[in-house]
Write a protein that holds these residues in place. Sequence first.
Motif, mmCIF file in Angstrom:
data_model
loop_
_atom_site.group_PDB
_atom_site.id
_atom_site.type_symbol
_atom_site.label_atom_id
_atom_site.label_comp_id
_atom_site.label_asym_id
_atom_site.label_seq_id
_atom_site.Cartn_x
_atom_site.Cartn_y
_atom_site.Cartn_z
ATOM 1 N N LYS A 61 7.557 2.466 9.174
ATOM 2 C CA LYS A 61 6.847 1.712 8.145
ATOM 3 C C LYS A 61 6.353 2.688 7.088
ATOM 4 N N LEU A 62 6.772 2.462 5.861
ATOM 5 C CA LEU A 62 6.337 3.308 4.759
ATOM 6 C C LEU A 62 4.947 2.866 4.318
ATOM 7 N N ASP A 63 4.026 3.814 4.270
ATOM 8 C CA ASP A 63 2.644 3.513 3.932
ATOM 9 C C ASP A 63 2.535 3.066 2.471
ATOM 10 N N ARG A 64 1.478 2.291 2.180
ATOM 11 C CA ARG A 64 1.232 1.811 0.817
ATOM 12 C C ARG A 64 1.150 2.966 -0.173
ATOM 13 N N SER A 65 0.545 4.082 0.236
ATOM 14 C CA SER A 65 0.420 5.215 -0.671
ATOM 15 C C SER A 65 1.781 5.790 -1.059
ATOM 16 N N VAL A 66 2.801 5.536 -0.240
ATOM 17 C CA VAL A 66 4.148 6.040 -0.523
ATOM 18 C C VAL A 66 4.900 5.105 -1.465
ATOM 19 N N ARG A 126 11.886 9.024 -6.090
ATOM 20 C CA ARG A 126 12.731 10.015 -5.408
ATOM 21 C C ARG A 126 12.280 10.231 -3.968
ATOM 22 N N MET A 127 10.962 10.248 -3.753
ATOM 23 C CA MET A 127 10.466 10.446 -2.393
ATOM 24 C C MET A 127 10.839 9.264 -1.503
ATOM 25 N N VAL A 128 10.650 8.048 -2.005
ATOM 26 C CA VAL A 128 11.003 6.864 -1.222
ATOM 27 C C VAL A 128 12.498 6.850 -0.920
#
Length: 466
Positions: A376-381, A393-395
């Motif tokens: 699960k990708l955090d909201r901050s990400v 790019r990070m995502v």
Amino acid sequence: MWEQIARRIRVAWRALFRPPAAEDARGGPGLEAKRIVGVDGFLSRADLLWSRPGGAGLVPTCVILEIRGLAEVATELGQSVLRDARTLCRDRLTDMLRPHDVVALIGDVRFAIALALPADQAKLFGRRVEAALDEPLTLSGQKFRLSARLGIASAPGSRPPAADCLARAEDALDRALVRGNQAVAVWTPGIARDIEARRDLARQLATALEAGEIVPWFQPQICTSSGRVSGAEALARWQHPERGVLPPSQFLDTLQRSGRIERLARTMITGTLEALAAWDAAGLIVPRVSINLGAAELTDPTLVTYLKWELDRHGISADRLAIEILETVVADMRDNAVTGTVRQLAGIGCGIDLDDFGMGAAPLTTLRALPIQRIKLDRSVVAQVDRDPAQRRMVTALLSLADRLGLETVAEGVERAAEHALLAQLGCDHVQGFCIARPMPAQKFAEWLPAHEAQIIKAPPLPRRA
């Protein structure tokens, strides 16, 4: 040279706060610090100390400190080395004190100090204690970094019973422990009011758990390819009879500190399975629901047995229940109790989701070492992923990593349609957030789901970027 400087500082400190000479209970001066162990011994010596005439401007002061890092010593090297570590900590404390001051080990990782200080010097003394214990310990050839949290209580103009002063110092320590950025806390009436309010909240929570006031609410998760509901996350809500619906941020910490977090976990498990059974009976399709479990719950040796019983009782297959685990919980793979439970849960068929992925708490080897199925990708990400090229790019990199490892992905905290659309194009499998729906009770979820399904536009899947 440095040792000489340190000795001079200690001599100057003792001279600054030394009251008129006093005799100990046996008729001669002596340092009691190395012989006092336990609360009773500490209280009797503290009462004796404060009954003696003090120097001008000196007030009875009690300090209680909790040393962090000693548990790691016990885990790494055993109880005998832990005793040595406590002895070294005690010696560091006594090296700072005067002959008549009192220090005692009052728990596995706690010490208490009784002394008399100028009223305005209590916090300064606490800072010195913190600094003294911050120096690394070398034990069996290994270095351990310790830290301390301190609570201090002074009683200007009075000679309080030591038990009362210790209780106030414990309340101040509680404040220091709750506020992680505050190592030293000095007791004030405001702290006493805050402590009583938290204790009252803990009593209310105990009643609320038994009365069924704390229940799971459900936030839907959407498949980015089809738009259909692919699952939900169960989130605790306290339906307070006077204050309305309260989120976990207002009661979770109190539950943890009062030792009732395992009871909450069981409430969430039972409530979630009851909801799944009711949705099945109504002909609604909810493939699976995820539940958050922390370290305390995952070290409960009866958790898996309880879960198997509840799954069987409600007629729900294990693969329809996913367990969400924070990166921080599995960051240290040496915690065999946690990792063992995670593997048992996967072994009975439960899904394992790694929550808050991308925060950097857990090494990438965790993805291989544990039976994780989704991240699960955090909201901050994911926040601003449609507007910030660096974020995008990070995502993209995280989604590519998950794809190569054969893991599904869920983006949580998706609040805008543009974020949803881009995440779908980048290849994220599922999304969850306010732009889909807010958490809701099980019955509201049952009403929302058919309405959502009716609104799905039958259109080709969104194209995904390579």
